[in-house]
Design an enzyme around this catalytic site. Structure first.
Site, PDB file in Angstrom:
ATOM      1  N   SER A 546       0.843  -1.202   0.000  1.00  0.00           N
ATOM      2  CA  SER A 546       0.000   0.000   0.000  1.00  0.00           C
ATOM      3  C   SER A 546       0.874   1.246   0.000  1.00  0.00           C
ATOM      4  O   SER A 546       1.988   1.239   0.542  1.00  0.00           O
ATOM      5  CB  SER A 546      -0.877   0.016   1.247  1.00  0.00           C
ATOM      6  OG  SER A 546      -1.461   1.295   1.416  1.00  0.00           O
ATOM      7  N   TYR A 559      -3.800  -0.837   9.765  1.00  0.00           N
ATOM      8  CA  TYR A 559      -3.565  -1.122   8.346  1.00  0.00           C
ATOM      9  C   TYR A 559      -2.101  -0.873   7.972  1.00  0.00           C
ATOM     10  O   TYR A 559      -1.422  -1.735   7.408  1.00  0.00           O
ATOM     11  CB  TYR A 559      -4.501  -0.227   7.525  1.00  0.00           C
ATOM     12  CG  TYR A 559      -4.440  -0.462   6.043  1.00  0.00           C
ATOM     13  CD1 TYR A 559      -5.013  -1.601   5.475  1.00  0.00           C
ATOM     14  CD2 TYR A 559      -3.835   0.468   5.201  1.00  0.00           C
ATOM     15  CE1 TYR A 559      -4.973  -1.815   4.106  1.00  0.00           C
ATOM     16  CE2 TYR A 559      -3.794   0.262   3.830  1.00  0.00           C
ATOM     17  CZ  TYR A 559      -4.368  -0.876   3.290  1.00  0.00           C
ATOM     18  OH  TYR A 559      -4.327  -1.081   1.939  1.00  0.00           O
TER      19      TYR A 559
END
Ligand code: ZN
Length: 662
Positions: A546, A559
């Site tokens: 990410s 996350y």
């Protein structure tokens, strides 16, 4: 065998011979024990008016490359009937000359190349002619005394033609046999070791005669208790015996190396396949030749039989194939690759190999029907296929060689095998589909059962799997190996975009869920796939991390930490696996909104939060572009291909450009 003729369906084509021809051809094509994958052919004779107002007799014959099951009007080539019947009178003609003359006699230059059996169809004086390679008929003829058995089944109802090579020689042979013949005395014709013809002046009678004639052969097998002689046993894979999958991947590797390109290897461990593979004399009976000679293109004359020792190895098979080539080759033919196309694996089942998933599936179907026919014939007194010189003739037929030469380049991932996690939607789905469009066989895993529905095309396998469950993950990886034979590309993509919670309010559940799915499940996957990748071709792992890794955001602790751990895991994998030639690269997507995580509502709320419209929010990056799942999939394909052949450990953003990362 039952007739599938339906008056209502047929009435839609009434009065149109070509449409009726399409209708009954499809009925034949629906029955795999009559025709398999492009096998068999059908025709209809009609009269047409030329541009100049002349009447002309035409033969509409199945075009090469079309399958009876799915044929359309455009799949039939219109050829001038008179040219074909005159060609039958020529004493000699090569098959290449025959095909050229047939193409020149087509009244539509855009039509497909007529079947090589066009002349034979032309000389049969009936409007409709049907030809199949019916398992039951060919199995009976592939026995000692097969010809007498065929005569016993049919008495005087059919013509019996001894085996000759398909193409011009066969047409010429039938032409000679039928001089002065009263065709109306016969309902069909059996070509020994090859197949059966039926005919009639309307579509229904020709089709139903085929069904009746094949039923007579089936009844014969039933009466002699051959029909039920097909053995079924449970494969050792069903008992959870370890080691089948790694051995399959090794076989696939060795066969692919011999072919010079990666292949797909599909295991059939059904009770029927395991029953056949476990027959005590399987190495003898499986090696006596194919059911019908045109199968040799797909299966080669014999399989590899794994019976231990050198005689059961891929290398020994190749040595045997080279000897077979040397025994029959003429100076002008070049050897085909010596890799086996099917493998008999006692205790386990059969393996079918091919350059693509489609080819392997076709070989698998042929192998299934062959195993059945062999057992019928054995019950009748012995399986006896054609001698190998006849098989060589077909395998190295000038028309087949020309087809191979004419074959264009294959897609970039042809023969490659990929595994994608999180494949039911978004980036994972786009990636699985794009890899498949570029030639790869792809297994997609997802906890969402929709994955089995969305990945349903040939070469795609969707499996429902919770990747955080180690046992389920292992089973899914092994299922993928059994279906396609190995692994070359692993896209570790499954993940969850955790709810936004600042550190002081971060729930244990949120933290745990993110670490389990976004990090630990990837480690478990790597552990499972690395041994298979070591046996793969240009093997590669692509990890979906990410933009949050280089540029974390507030509220994204669960996350960002998991994705940072995942990135570090991939970097260590790149270090450890480089010596095995396994490349590991990482992509950092950002703001990919066409995924399951983003609903219109969430998008609107986020955009409002930043004082933007949805469109502004989507394009909130340096380039001002929207990043889609397709864009990320394209980067995955690049990473899996030659552009990244010399790159490992790289982290590549796909985010439209971010000033925090640059
Ligand atoms: Zn045929």
């Amino acid at each position: 065998m039952k007739s599938l003729w339906n008056d209502k369906e047929a009435s839609r084509s009434e009065g149109d011979p070509l449409r009726l021809r399409v209708y009954t051809s499809r009925l034949l094509g629906q029955e795999p024990s009559l025709v398999l994958h492009g096998g068999g052919n059908t025709s209809v004779k009609t009269t047409a008016t030329t541009l100049f107002g002349d009447r002309e007799d035409l033969l509409y014959i199945k075009g090469s490359g079309w399958d009876l099951a799915t044929i359309e009007e455009a799949g039939f080539a219109p050829v001038q009937l008179q040219v074909l019947t005159r060609m039958a009178e020529l004493p000699r003609l090569t098959d290449t000359e025959m095909v050229r003359a047939q193409r020149a006699a087509m009244t539509d230059p855009g039509a497909p190349t007529p079947s090589v059996e066009a002349i034979l169809h032309a000389i049969i004086p009936f409007t409709f002619v049907d030809h199949t390679h019916a398992d039951a008929v060919v199995a009976i003829s592939n026995t000692p005394g097969g010809e007498e058995r065929i005569r016993e089944v049919y008495q005087d109802r059919v013509l019996v033609v001894p085996y000759v090579m398909p193409g011009f020689i066969l047409a010429r042979k039938v032409f000679e046999l039928s001089r002065g013949l009263d065709w109306s005395r016969y309902e069909g014709m059996v070509l020994l070791h090859h197949g059966i013809f039926s005919w009639g002046n309307d579509a229904r009678s020709s089709y139903e005669r085929m069904i009746q004639l094949v039923t007579m052969a089936e009844d014969y097998l039933q009466k002699r208790k051959a029909w039920t002689a097909v053995r079924r046993v449970t494969s050792s894979t069903a008992h959870g015996v370890n080691g089948v999958e790694p051995q399959l991947a090794r076989l696939r590797r060795e066969a692919s190396l011999l072919r010079g390109a990666p292949m797909i290897a599909t295991l059939d461990d059904s009770a029927e396949a395991a029953g056949f593979a476990g027959l005590p004399d399987v190495s003898s009976i499986a090696s006596r030749g194919p059911l019908t000679p045109d199968h040799v293109i797909r299966t080669k004359p014999t399989p590899l039989v794994l019976i231990g020792g050198r005689s059961g190895s891929v290398e020994a098979f190749a040595a045997g194939y080279r000897e077979y080539f040397a025994r029959h080759a003429t100076p002008e033919v070049k050897p085909l690759d010596p890799a086996p196309r099917w493998i008999v694996w006692p205790g386990v089942g059969t393996v079918a190999l091919g350059p693509s998933a489609k080819d392997a599936a076709i070989a698998a179907d042929i192998v299934r029907h062959t195993g059945r026919a062999i057992q019928w014939a054995e019950a009748l007194g012995g399986w006896r296929a054609l001698p190998e010189e006849n098989l060589f003739e077909v395998e190295y037929w000038e028309l087949e060689q020309a087809k191979l030469k004419a074959a264009g380049s294959s897609p970039p991932f042809q023969g490659k095998i990929a595994l994608v996690t999180g494949a039911a939607s978004g980036i994972g789905l786009a990636t699985a589909e794009m890899l498949n469009r570029q030639g790869a066989a792809v297994t997609g895993l997802d906890i969402n059962p929709a994955v089995t529905r969305v990945l349903q095309k040939p070469g795609l396998l969707g499996l429902t799997c919770d990747v955080t469950d180690g046992g389920a993950l292992k089973e899914a990886v092994e299922t993928a190996i059994r279906r396609f034979g190995g692994l070359d590309i692993v896209v570790s993509n499954a993940g969850i975009f955790s709810p936004s919670e600042r550190l002081e309010e971060l729930s244990d559940a949120n933290w745990e869920q993110s670490l389990t799915l976004n990090l630990t499940s990837h480690r478990m996957l790597l552990e499972l796939v690395i041994p298979y990748l070591r046996l793969g071709f240009d093997p590669t792992i692509i990890v979906n991390a990410s933009k949050n890794v280089p540029a974390p955001g507030p509220g994204a602790g669960a996350y960002s930490v998991a994705k940072a751990g995942l990135t570090q895991l991939a970097r260590v994998a790149a270090l450890e696996l480089a010596k095995d030639g396994i490349r590991v690269n990482i992509l950092h997507p950002h703001a990919v909104f066409d995924t399951a995580a983003w609903t219109q509502e969430v998008l609107e709320a986020r955009a409002k939060n930043y004082g933007m419209t949805v469109d502004q929010y989507k394009r909130n990056n340096l380039l001002g572009v929207e990043v889609t799942s397709q864009d990320v999939a394209a980067l995955v394909c690049a990473m899996a291909g030659p552009a990244f052949a010399k790159t490992t450990g790289a982290q590549v953003p796909v985010d439209g450009g971010s000033d925090r990362v640059i």
